[in-house]
Design a protein around this motif. Structure first.
Motif, PDB file in Angstrom:
ATOM      1  N   GLU A   1      -7.719   2.144   2.627  1.00  0.00           N
ATOM      2  CA  GLU A   1      -8.810   1.419   3.285  1.00  0.00           C
ATOM      3  C   GLU A   1      -8.315   0.059   3.769  1.00  0.00           C
ATOM      4  OE1 GLU A   1     -11.729   2.766   3.862  1.00  0.00           O
ATOM      5  OE2 GLU A   1     -11.344   4.579   2.690  1.00  0.00           O
TER       6      GLU A   1
ATOM      7  N   SER B   1      -4.226   2.204 -10.132  1.00  0.00           N
ATOM      8  CA  SER B   1      -5.578   1.663 -10.129  1.00  0.00           C
ATOM      9  C   SER B   1      -5.550   0.154 -10.322  1.00  0.00           C
ATOM     10  CB  SER B   1      -6.402   2.304 -11.251  1.00  0.00           C
ATOM     11  OG  SER B   1      -7.615   1.612 -11.434  1.00  0.00           O
TER      12      SER B   1
ATOM     13  N   ALA C   1      -8.333  -1.172  -1.532  1.00  0.00           N
ATOM     14  CA  ALA C   1      -8.551   0.216  -1.936  1.00  0.00           C
ATOM     15  C   ALA C   1      -7.556   1.058  -1.154  1.00  0.00           C
ATOM     16  CB  ALA C   1      -9.978   0.663  -1.637  1.00  0.00           C
ATOM     17  N   ASP C   2      -6.865   1.952  -1.820  1.00  0.00           N
ATOM     18  CA  ASP C   2      -5.818   2.734  -1.169  1.00  0.00           C
ATOM     19  C   ASP C   2      -6.357   3.463   0.056  1.00  0.00           C
ATOM     20  OD1 ASP C   2      -3.090   3.776  -1.171  1.00  0.00           O
ATOM     21  OD2 ASP C   2      -4.034   5.720  -1.572  1.00  0.00           O
TER      22      ASP C   2
ATOM     23  N   ASP D   1     -17.438  -2.498  -5.344  1.00  0.00           N
ATOM     24  CA  ASP D   1     -16.057  -2.184  -5.724  1.00  0.00           C
ATOM     25  C   ASP D   1     -15.575  -3.107  -6.837  1.00  0.00           C
ATOM     26  OD1 ASP D   1     -16.203  -4.335  -3.974  1.00  0.00           O
ATOM     27  OD2 ASP D   1     -14.460  -3.749  -2.776  1.00  0.00           O
TER      28      ASP D   1
END
Length: 234
Positions: A106, A172, A103-104, A193
């Motif tokens: 993270e 995405s 996740a960007d 997620d």
């Protein structure tokens, strides 16, 4: 012909795929097991998370691979997800084997709200590396004594910075053509997620009745799953 690029999770190297390779190659495909920087036969190489992304992208580009199925197991789903985005039209499909997904902004430990402090403390206490698991940690994962001994003997400490640095995504993950393989002995459902990604049209779910290390517990079945996933990408 599909080019499988196989990346194992924390503590492991290319050797972890040795029992999966024959099934892929017998079907007429090329398989490239990859050791990430700082692990196994590449110990001593300094590595952060983007180093591991660069390892994967560099391997694909250096060999000029096309029709690539990128396979990421466990931790390796994070660099594989980022590399899949970067290799563009070389990618046929990404396969995430019981793995984390990026996740960007993270990190790997961002997804461990209860265990993050423990992981970070272990890294701090071990010169910047996450210590490998012991034999007892593999209990309940459908691994016999021989398989467990192989993993324990081959595992090396994992570079801690790769676990704490943030992922960088341009778009995405839902835009990727992807298969998620859930190993049910490690939990009956994917995390939230992944569940969100599976609601999209480009992600498929496959389940295996085995533990978190299917390349050791059910290598032939895993090879078939990967071949099926490659077919879904055509």
């Amino acid at each position: 012909m599909t080019n499988f690029v196989l990346v194992a999770g924390a503590w492991l190297g290319s050797w972890a795929w040795s029992d999966v390779l024959p099934g892929l190659r017998a079907a007429g495909h090329t398989a490239h097991p990859l050791t990430l920087s700082g692990l196994a036969d590449r110990q001593g190489v300094r590595a952060g998370q983007q180093t591991h992304v660069d390892d994967i992208v560099g391997h694909v580009e250096r060999l000029d691979l096309r029709d690539v199925v990128l396979v990421g197991h466990s931790y390796a789903g994070i660099p594989v997800g980022q590399a899949a985005e970067r290799i563009g039209d070389r990618l046929a499909r990404a396969v995430f084997v019981d793995s984390s997904v990026p996740a960007d902004g993270e990190s790997f430990v961002s997804g461990w709200p209860e265990g993050r402090a423990q992981v970070e403390a272990a890294i701090a206490a071990n010169d910047g590396f996450w210590p490998a698991l012991t034999a007892a940690d593999y209990a309940g994962q459908e691994l016999g004594d021989e398989e467990t001994a192989r993993i324990v003997a081959g595992a090396t400490p994992h570079p801690g910075a790769t676990l704490t640095e943030p992922a960088v995504l341009r778009g995405s993950l839902g835009e990727l053509s992807a298969t998620y393989v859930k190993c049910l002995l490690d939990g009956p459902e994917p995390g939230p997620d992944v569940a969100a990604l599976l609601k999209g049209e480009r992600w498929d779910l496959v389940t295996m009745e085995t533990g978190h290390w299917p390349m050791f517990s059910r290598p032939d079945e895993l090879a078939r799953v990967l071949l099926d996933a490659a077919g879904a990408g055509r």
